[in-house]
Enzyme design. Structure first.
Site, PDB file in Angstrom:
ATOM      1  N   GLY A 218       0.825  -1.194   0.000  1.00 43.59           N
ATOM      2  CA  GLY A 218       0.000   0.000   0.000  1.00 43.59           C
ATOM      3  C   GLY A 218       0.864   1.251   0.000  1.00 43.59           C
ATOM      4  O   GLY A 218       1.997   1.268  -0.458  1.00 43.59           O
ATOM      5  N   ILE A 219       0.303   2.329   0.573  1.00 46.71           N
ATOM      6  CA  ILE A 219       0.977   3.613   0.591  1.00 46.71           C
ATOM      7  C   ILE A 219       1.122   4.084   2.028  1.00 46.71           C
ATOM      8  O   ILE A 219       0.295   3.762   2.881  1.00 46.71           O
ATOM      9  CB  ILE A 219       0.176   4.646  -0.243  1.00 46.71           C
ATOM     10  CG1 ILE A 219       0.974   5.940  -0.444  1.00 46.71           C
ATOM     11  CG2 ILE A 219      -1.178   4.931   0.373  1.00 46.71           C
ATOM     12  CD1 ILE A 219       0.325   6.882  -1.445  1.00 46.71           C
ATOM     13  N   GLY A 220       2.198   4.799   2.326  1.00 43.89           N
ATOM     14  CA  GLY A 220       2.386   5.320   3.674  1.00 43.89           C
ATOM     15  C   GLY A 220       3.756   5.022   4.235  1.00 43.89           C
ATOM     16  O   GLY A 220       4.659   4.525   3.542  1.00 43.89           O
ATOM     17  N   GLY A 221       3.925   5.334   5.526  1.00 43.05           N
ATOM     18  CA  GLY A 221       5.220   5.208   6.175  1.00 43.05           C
ATOM     19  C   GLY A 221       5.757   3.797   6.229  1.00 43.05           C
ATOM     20  O   GLY A 221       6.937   3.563   5.929  1.00 43.05           O
ATOM     21  N   MET A 222       4.908   2.813   6.585  1.00 41.69           N
ATOM     22  CA  MET A 222       5.399   1.439   6.703  1.00 41.69           C
ATOM     23  C   MET A 222       5.825   0.860   5.366  1.00 41.69           C
ATOM     24  O   MET A 222       6.917   0.294   5.253  1.00 41.69           O
ATOM     25  CB  MET A 222       4.342   0.557   7.375  1.00 41.69           C
ATOM     26  CG  MET A 222       4.886  -0.802   7.847  1.00 41.69           C
ATOM     27  SD  MET A 222       5.126  -1.992   6.503  1.00 41.69           S
ATOM     28  CE  MET A 222       3.414  -2.258   6.006  1.00 41.69           C
ATOM     29  N   GLU A 243      -2.645  -2.826  -6.810  1.00 38.41           N
ATOM     30  CA  GLU A 243      -3.754  -1.960  -7.189  1.00 38.41           C
ATOM     31  C   GLU A 243      -3.300  -0.513  -7.245  1.00 38.41           C
ATOM     32  O   GLU A 243      -3.719   0.256  -8.098  1.00 38.41           O
ATOM     33  CB  GLU A 243      -4.930  -2.115  -6.217  1.00 38.41           C
ATOM     34  CG  GLU A 243      -4.638  -1.673  -4.790  1.00 38.41           C
ATOM     35  CD  GLU A 243      -5.843  -1.816  -3.874  1.00 38.41           C
ATOM     36  OE1 GLU A 243      -6.914  -2.193  -4.366  1.00 38.41           O
ATOM     37  OE2 GLU A 243      -5.704  -1.546  -2.676  1.00 38.41           O
ATOM     38  N   GLY A 341      -9.154  -2.702  -1.823  1.00 32.59           N
ATOM     39  CA  GLY A 341      -8.792  -4.020  -2.327  1.00 32.59           C
ATOM     40  C   GLY A 341      -8.245  -4.962  -1.284  1.00 32.59           C
ATOM     41  O   GLY A 341      -7.705  -6.023  -1.642  1.00 32.59           O
ATOM     42  N   LYS A 368      -6.758  12.640  20.799  1.00 36.40           N
ATOM     43  CA  LYS A 368      -6.435  14.065  20.824  1.00 36.40           C
ATOM     44  C   LYS A 368      -6.202  14.595  22.239  1.00 36.40           C
ATOM     45  O   LYS A 368      -5.626  15.677  22.411  1.00 36.40           O
ATOM     46  CB  LYS A 368      -7.557  14.859  20.149  1.00 36.40           C
ATOM     47  CG  LYS A 368      -8.915  14.724  20.817  1.00 36.40           C
ATOM     48  CD  LYS A 368      -9.980  15.473  20.039  1.00 36.40           C
ATOM     49  CE  LYS A 368     -11.358  15.311  20.673  1.00 36.40           C
ATOM     50  NZ  LYS A 368     -12.405  16.023  19.880  1.00 36.40           N
TER      51      LYS A 368
END
Length: 445
Positions: A218-222, A243, A341, A368
């Site tokens: 996928g997308i992101g830091g990891m 995907e 997906g 928060k």
């Protein structure tokens, strides 16, 4: 009339093109980087003239003007197949609405007329000498959406790369109603730097990777952390079937790790369905014969994934419970992203010979007010949407390790899942497991 004459005949301003939209219409912007920025602004300017116009999109990367300029939804209603950070804020404010779907099925909603399209507006690459426009960064279910549309408006963006596809990757000038020229920049996705937790999670997954795997991340830091580990490793001949293509893959291509030579399907070609990332990534993809875009119904089909031996899928999740149910799209009733997906790839990876699927998350999060909460819960009770059912839960990863859940009974699952929870929450989780009758007396504490 030749193609250039036809182009000039259909070339109008954005303001002129959007006059085709009428009260009650469904307007589709497609997804991600096919967002038609100039047409969106022109349509928003008609807010005093229109009523009950539904606009459909996914993964917005820029502010959407039909939302920004019509905060009370007097003219427009914004509908989403999947949520980005911007979309999440719109949904929180009651200014957008999520449409549940599984990505591999999305195109069929258009084909079966569950998702009507009166006007399609999409961003494309400039016309070639044969009269065709490349869909560029978005294949997805573009063709199904355009086939369903009564009217089609193209927003020609010179920044859009030309990307070769298996199918559903281009449209001819003869098939459109209007053409609009735009100098709006493409949507860009921030390339998040990995955190220490991202790095730790990636380090747990990395030993399970080996030469010749086909990788979906996928997308992101990891994913970026994992991409860094792979780029600096001795691994070789990795394949891409995903995907969503992001900058994490760019680094793997640049380091020579991705060759696609060992793939058992589409050998020698990296395959993706949608792409979002940096200008550097988009330049890399332009006219790149080594990479193909493909429809989501192909990329995400478990039967397609099954044919990729040594397939490894890595995606994120939000929370899970002691039964092995996984939530990846909501926090309680708050919409965070979408099913996307994830279930497609969890299913397909299990079907593939030597396939592996990992769902990753941090063990805790801070609200928060600064209070720390466990992402591993005794059971889901606050309206959280189950993305991956317990019957298909694969390997779950936190900074404390990996819990492989396939084939385990309830008490085995509880023990494995609690072992990757934050230590401060483990005793409470054990107590809950005992009350839920899924903790064996002889289990480790």
């Amino acid at each position: 009339m030749n193609i250039y004459e036809e182009y000039q005949k259909k070339l109008v301003s954005a303001q002129e093109a959007v006059k085709i939209v009428k009260d009650g219409d469904w307007v589709d912007y497609s997804q991600c980087c096919s967002f038609p920025e100039a047409l969106d602004a022109a349509l928003a300017a008609r807010k005093e003239e229109l009523q009950n116009v539904n606009v459909r999109n996914a993964i917005s990367m820029k502010p959407i003007q039909i939302v920004e300029q019509d905060p009370n939804q007097e003219a427009f209603t914004y509908n989403l197949w999947h949520c980005s950070g911007i979309d999440r804020k719109y949904v929180d404010q009651g200014r957008a609405f999520y449409s549940p779907m599984i990505f591999r099925n999305c195109g069929s909603y258009y084909q079966r007329k569950f998702a009507p399209v009166n006007v399609a507006m999409i961003s494309v690459a400039p016309m070639d000498k044969h009269g065709y426009f490349s869909y560029g960064l978005t294949n997805c279910c573009m063709q199904e959406m355009l086939d369903a549309a009564e009217h089609i408006i193209l927003e020609v963006n010179p920044a859009m790369p030309v990307i070769y596809g298996m199918e559903g990757d281009h449209i001819h000038i003869s098939e459109v109603d209007y053409v609009v020229e735009s100098d709006c920049g493409l949507c860009l996705a921030p390339n998040g730097a990995p955190s220490a937790l991202d790095q730790k999670i990636a380090e747990h997954i990395f030993p399970h990777l080996y030469d010749g795997i086909t990788l979906q991340i996928g997308i992101g830091g990891m994913p970026n952390a994992l991409g860094g580990l792979i780029a600096e490793s001795d691994l070789k001949d990795i394949g891409m079937h995903t995907e969503l293509m992001s900058d994490g893959y760019l680094r793997l291509y640049q380091s020579g790790k991705i060759t696609n030579k060992k793939k058992t399907l589409n050998k020698g070609k990296g395959v993706f369905s949608i792409c979002t990332g940096s200008e550097e990534l988009y330049a890399f993809l332009d006219h790149n014969m080594d990479i193909l875009s493909a429809p989501m119904r192909y990329v995400n089909n478990p039967e397609t994934i099954r044919q990729l031996d040594h397939f490894v899928s890595i995606n994120g999740c939000i929370a899970m419970d002691l039964y092995g149910q996984v939530c990846s799209e909501t926090s309680g009733i708050r919409q965070i992203s979408g099913t996307g997906g994830q279930l497609d790839f969890v299913t397909g990876a299990y079907m593939a010979e030597h396939g592996q699927a990992f769902l990753a998350m941090s063990a805790t999060y801070q609200d928060k007010n600064g209070q720390v909460h466990s992402r591993i819960l005794p059971k889901f009770t606050e309206g959280d949407v189950i993305t991956t059912p317990r019957t298909q839960a694969p390997s779950i990863v936190t900074e404390y390790g990996i819990a492989q859940l396939s084939g385990l009974s309830t008490w085995q699952r509880a023990e494995a899942i609690i072992s990757i929870a934050h230590p401060d929450f483990r005793d409470a989780l054990i107590h809950s497991a005992q009350q839920q009758k899924i903790w064996r007396r002889s289990n480790k504490r």
